[in-house]
Design a protein around this motif. Structure first.
Motif, PDB file in Angstrom:
ATOM      1  N   ASN A   1      31.400  19.251 -29.761  1.00 49.55           N
ATOM      2  CA  ASN A   1      30.898  19.491 -31.110  1.00 49.55           C
ATOM      3  C   ASN A   1      29.406  19.783 -31.038  1.00 49.55           C
ATOM      4  O   ASN A   1      28.629  18.959 -30.573  1.00 49.55           O
ATOM      5  N   LEU A   2      29.060  20.981 -31.478  1.00 48.66           N
ATOM      6  CA  LEU A   2      27.677  21.452 -31.331  1.00 48.66           C
ATOM      7  C   LEU A   2      26.676  20.565 -32.081  1.00 48.66           C
ATOM      8  O   LEU A   2      25.541  20.401 -31.644  1.00 48.66           O
TER       9      LEU A   2
ATOM     10  N   ALA B   1      26.090  21.790 -25.900  1.00 49.13           N
ATOM     11  CA  ALA B   1      27.516  22.101 -25.713  1.00 49.13           C
ATOM     12  C   ALA B   1      27.732  23.432 -24.995  1.00 49.13           C
ATOM     13  O   ALA B   1      28.623  23.552 -24.153  1.00 49.13           O
ATOM     14  N   VAL B   2      26.899  24.438 -25.303  1.00 55.78           N
ATOM     15  CA  VAL B   2      27.109  25.756 -24.684  1.00 55.78           C
ATOM     16  C   VAL B   2      26.808  25.677 -23.180  1.00 55.78           C
ATOM     17  O   VAL B   2      27.530  26.260 -22.356  1.00 55.78           O
ATOM     18  N   GLU B   3      25.748  24.925 -22.849  1.00 55.43           N
ATOM     19  CA  GLU B   3      25.445  24.733 -21.419  1.00 55.43           C
ATOM     20  C   GLU B   3      26.595  24.015 -20.724  1.00 55.43           C
ATOM     21  O   GLU B   3      26.983  24.365 -19.606  1.00 55.43           O
TER      22      GLU B   3
ATOM     23  N   GLY C   1      36.608  24.414 -25.992  1.00 53.62           N
ATOM     24  CA  GLY C   1      36.255  24.830 -27.331  1.00 53.62           C
ATOM     25  C   GLY C   1      34.938  24.227 -27.762  1.00 53.62           C
ATOM     26  O   GLY C   1      34.494  23.213 -27.204  1.00 53.62           O
ATOM     27  N   ILE C   2      34.310  24.884 -28.726  1.00 56.53           N
ATOM     28  CA  ILE C   2      33.104  24.321 -29.327  1.00 56.53           C
ATOM     29  C   ILE C   2      33.283  24.366 -30.838  1.00 56.53           C
ATOM     30  O   ILE C   2      33.588  25.427 -31.404  1.00 56.53           O
ATOM     31  N   VAL C   3      33.119  23.198 -31.478  1.00 59.18           N
ATOM     32  CA  VAL C   3      33.101  23.155 -32.931  1.00 59.18           C
ATOM     33  C   VAL C   3      31.668  23.439 -33.337  1.00 59.18           C
ATOM     34  O   VAL C   3      30.761  22.646 -33.046  1.00 59.18           O
ATOM     35  N   GLY C   4      31.451  24.622 -33.952  1.00 53.19           N
ATOM     36  CA  GLY C   4      30.083  24.981 -34.317  1.00 53.19           C
ATOM     37  C   GLY C   4      30.004  26.435 -34.721  1.00 53.19           C
ATOM     38  O   GLY C   4      31.016  27.158 -34.712  1.00 53.19           O
TER      39      GLY C   4
END
Ligand SMILES: Cc1cc2nc3c(=O)[nH]c(=O)nc-3n(C[C@H](O)[C@H](O)[C@H](O)COP(=O)(O)OP(=O)(O)OC[C@H]3O[C@@H](n4cnc5c(N)ncnc54)[C@H](O)[C@@H]3O)c2cc1C
Lengths: 243, 303
Positions: free
Chosen positions: A221-222, A228-230, B287-290
Motif C-alpha cells: 500500500n503506497l 512500495a515501487v522500489e 500489486g500496489i494499492v495507490g
C-alpha cells in the motif's frame, strides 16, 4: 511408403507433478498420448494407405510408454517399439538419445519420420534429420496429398513442398484424428511391444525440482509504504522477472 | 563466452525483441550479439545503443525462409568455438536453434526462463506447463539454448561491426503473414496496460514512456478505447485481442471479467489500483494499492 512415428505423452493435468516442501511427486497415470502425436499417427496412417506401413516408437518409459503405444496402435499402426533408458522430456541428453535412435532407424528404409510437436518435451526431430541425412520440416500445420506443407511461425507461415526422405514435426491441428473403434482398442491392448535398450550415458540428465519463484501474490500500500515501487522493482529483479 | 543470435529480415515480421537481448545480457558478462540480416545499414544505430557488442552479418539474399541455409551459415561460423549459443524462445528462434544444435551435435535446451551462470556450468530452468515444478538442466560445455527472459533496455553505447556473409538466392519456402501480424500487442513479451483510472488521455503519455523503457507494447481496456484515449486495436478482452506476454502491467484497471479473459494467461501480472478491493488484484503476483500515475512516474525513474 514406410513411415516411422515417434510418439509421447503430453502434460495436460498440472497435478502430474505435485509438491510437498522441496519434494516432487510424479503421477504418470495422468499422462496420455499427446494431441499432436495423434495428428502425426493419423497423418502417417493416411499417407501409408493400403500399401504402406506405419511403425510406432516411443522414448517414454514404463507405464506411460506402454499406454501411448497402445493408444497409437489402435489408430492403425502396424508395430510398436519402446526405447528403454532415456527420458523424452530431458533436453540435456536428447541429442544422445537421438543419436542411438538414428542408428537404430538408419538401415530400415524409412521414407518419412513423423513426430508430434509437444510443448515441454525435448526436441529430437532436428537431430534425427541431421543424423539420417533427411530433410526437416517443423511445426507442420497442414500437409496436402501433393506434399505441400505449412510451417507455423509466430506472425506468419512458411509454405513449401516436402522432399522425402524427411522428418516432420506435426502440430495438433494438422489433421482431425478419427476415434479408434472399440475392437481396434482391444486388439491394440493385445499387441506385443518390442523393447530396445538405448544404453545412454545419463551423466548429463536434468532434474525436476520445485519452482521457487511461483506467483507470490504480494500487495503493497503506497500510503503506508512510500517505498512500495522500489520494493516492487526489487522483488521483480529478485524473481528474475525484470533483469 | 556466449552468443545471442538473432535475425533481421526486412520482408518478415519475425524479428527478435531488444528486451530479450537485455535479459540475456544481464546473465552473461561476456556476450556478443550476432545478427543475420538483409538490411544491415538500417540497423547500426539500433544496436549501437543496445549495450551489447554486435556483429551484423549482411547479405541481401539472406532470408529466414531458408532455415537450412541459415543454420548452415551459423554452423560454419561457430563450429570451432566452445560457447553457449542463445536464441529467443520464439517459433523461429527454436527452429534455427534446433538445427544448429543438431549440426554441432550438442544439447539444445529450449524455453528457459531462468539462468544461473556458474564457474563450470550454466544452470537452466524451464517451467513445466502450469505445474509447480521446473526442469533444471546443467550445461557443462558447448550448447544451444532458447530463452524467454526479458530485461530493461538500457541505452548504453556498444561497438557495432558489419561483415559480409554469402547466401545463395534459393528460397525453398514462401512466407505468408497472418492477418493480424501488424499488431505488435499480440506478440509483445511485455505489455503495459492502462484503464480508466489513468484519468485522461494525458495519463497515457508516461505509460508510453515506460513502455519504451521496457520494450513493451501498450494495451488498454474498452473503457479507454471507447472514449478514444487509445485506438481500438489496443483493446484487450473479449471484444478486443487476447494477449499472453511474459509480464503484464495493469494500471488503473478494475479487472472486469470481459477484460481479464484477454490477459489472465500472462505469465506474471503486476497491478496498480487505488481500490484495494479491485478484482484485478486477485490475479496479481505483485500489486500496489495507490495512484497509478505516481507509480508509473516512479517506475520510469527506477528501471
Ligand atoms: C459485452 C461486453 C463486452 C466487453 N468487452 C470488453 C473488452 O473486450 N475489454 C475490456 O477492457 N472491457 C470490456 N467490457 C467492459 C468491461 O466490462 C469494463 O467496463 C471495462 O473493462 C472497465 O475498464 P476500466 O477498468 O478501465 O474502467 P473502470 O471500470 O472505470 O475502472 C477504473 C479503475 O481504476 C481505478 N482507479 C481510479 N483512479 C485511479 C488512480 N488514480 N490510480 C489507480 N487506479 C485508479 C478504480 O479503482 C477502478 O478500479 C465489455 C463489457 C461488455 C458488457
Amino acid at each position: 511408403m514406410k513411415i516411422a512415428t515417434i510418439v509421447k505423452s503430453e502434460l495436460t493435468d498440472p497435478k502430474t507433478y505435485t509438491t510437498h516442501r522441496t519434494k516432487v511427486f510424479y503421477h504418470p497415470e495422468k499422462l496420455f498420448l499427446s494431441d499432436s502425436d495423434k495428428a502425426a499417427v493419423e497423418l502417417a496412417v493416411k499417407i501409408a494407405g493400403n500399401n504402406g506401413q506405419v511403425d510406432l516408437f516411443t522414448l517414454e518409459q514404463g507405464e506411460v510408454g506402454v499406454r501411448v503405444l497402445h493408444e497409437a496402435l489402435a489408430m492403425g499402426a502396424a508395430s510398436a517399439t519402446e526405447f528403454v533408458g532415456s527420458d523424452p522430456n530431458d533436453p540435456a541428453n536428447a541429442y544422445l538419445a537421438a543419436e542411438k535412435v538414428s542408428e537404430y532407424l538408419k538401415d530400415q528404409g524409412y521414407d518419412l519420420i513423423l513426430v508430434g510437436d509437444v510443448v515441454g518435451s525435448a526436441p529430437i526431430a532436428a537431430y534425427l534429420a541431421e543424423n539420417l541425412g533427411f530433410n526437416l520440416y517443423e511445426n507442420v500445420t497442414r500437409l496436402s496429398p501433393n506434399w505441400e506443407y505449412e510451417t507455423e511461425l509466430d506472425r506468419g507461415q512458411l509454405k513449401g513442398k516436402v522432399q522425402t526422405p524427411a522428418v516432420l514435426t506435426v502440430e495438433a491441428n494438422a489433421i482431425e484424428p478419427e476415434l479408434p473403434s472399440f475392437p481396434a482398442l482391444e486388439a491394440a491392448q493385445k499387441q506385443t511391444i518390442k523393447s530396445v535398450a538405448l544404453n545412454l550415458d545419463t551423466e548429463e540428465a536434468s532434474e525436476v525440482v520445485v519452482n521457487q519463484t511461483q506467483h507470490p501474490h504480494v500487495i503493497w500500500n503506497l500510503d503506508e509504504e512510500p517505498d512500495a515501487v522500489e520494493k516492487l522493482v526489487a522483488a521483480l529483479r529478485q524473481d528474475g522477472i525484470m533483469k | 563466452m556466449a552468443y545471442f543470435i538473432q535475425f533481421e529480415d526486412k520482408s518478415l515480421g519475425e524479428n527478435t525483441s531488444l528486451a530479450t537481448l537485455a535479459g540475456v545480457k544481464a546473465n552473461f558478462s561476456s556476450l556478443t550479439n550476432i545478427v543475420l540480416t538483409n538490411h544491415a545499414s538500417d540497423l547500426h544505430d539500433k544496436y549501437a545503443n543496445s549495450g551489447v557488442k554486435t556483429v551484423l552479418y549482411q547479405d541481401e539474399n539472406f532470408t529466414v525462409r531458408d532455415l537450412a541455409q541459415t543454420a548452415e551459415f551459423l554452423f560454419n561460423l561457430l563450429k570451432n568455438s566452445n560457447d553457449t549459443y542463445i536464441f529467443e524462445d520464439s517459433k523461429l528462434g527454436n527452429l534455427v536453434a534446433a538445427r544448429l544444435a543438431a549440426k554441432l551435435a550438442v544439447p539444445f535446451i529450449p524455453s528457459i526462463s531462468n539462468i544461473k551462470v556458474g564457474p563450470n556450468s550454466v544452470s537452466l530452468s524451464r517451467e513445466i506447463d502450469s505445474t509447480k515444478v521446473v526442469r533444471l538442466s546443467h550445461l557443462k560445455g558447448k550448447g544451444v539454448i532458447s530463452v524467454a527472459i526479458n530485461g530493461v533496455v538500457e541505452k548504453a553505447k556498444a561497438e557495432v561491426s558489419e561483415k559480409p556473409m554469402t547466401i545463395s538466392a534459393e528460397e525453398p519456402a514462401t512466407y505468408v503473414e497472418k492477418r493480424d501480424a501488424g499488431n505488435d500487442l499480440l506478440f509483445a513479451k511485455t505489455v503495459v496496460a492502462g484503464g480508466k483510472g489513468l484519468q485522461d488521455a494525458e495519463g497515457f503519455k508516461p505509460l508510453e514512456q515506460l513502455a519504451d523503457k521496457l520494450d513493451a507494447s501498450v494495451g488498454a481496456t474498452k473503457a479507454v478505447t471507447d472514449v478514444g484515449w487509445l485506438p481500438v486495436s489496443r483493446m484487450i478482452g473479449i471484444s478486443g485481442v487476447s494477449v499472453k506476454p511474459d509480464i503484464f502491467y495493469s494500471f488503473g484497471i478494475a479487472g472486469a471479467v470481459q477484460h481479464t479473459t484477454g490477459m489472465d494467461q500472462s505469465k506474471h501480472i503486476i497491478a496498480v489500483n487505488t481500490d484495494p478491493t479491485a478484482p484485478i488484484f486477485k490475479l496479481a503476483d505483485y500489486g500496489i494499492v495507490g495512484d497509478a500515475n505516481q507509480v508509473i512516474d516512479q517506475l520510469i525513474n527506477l528501471v
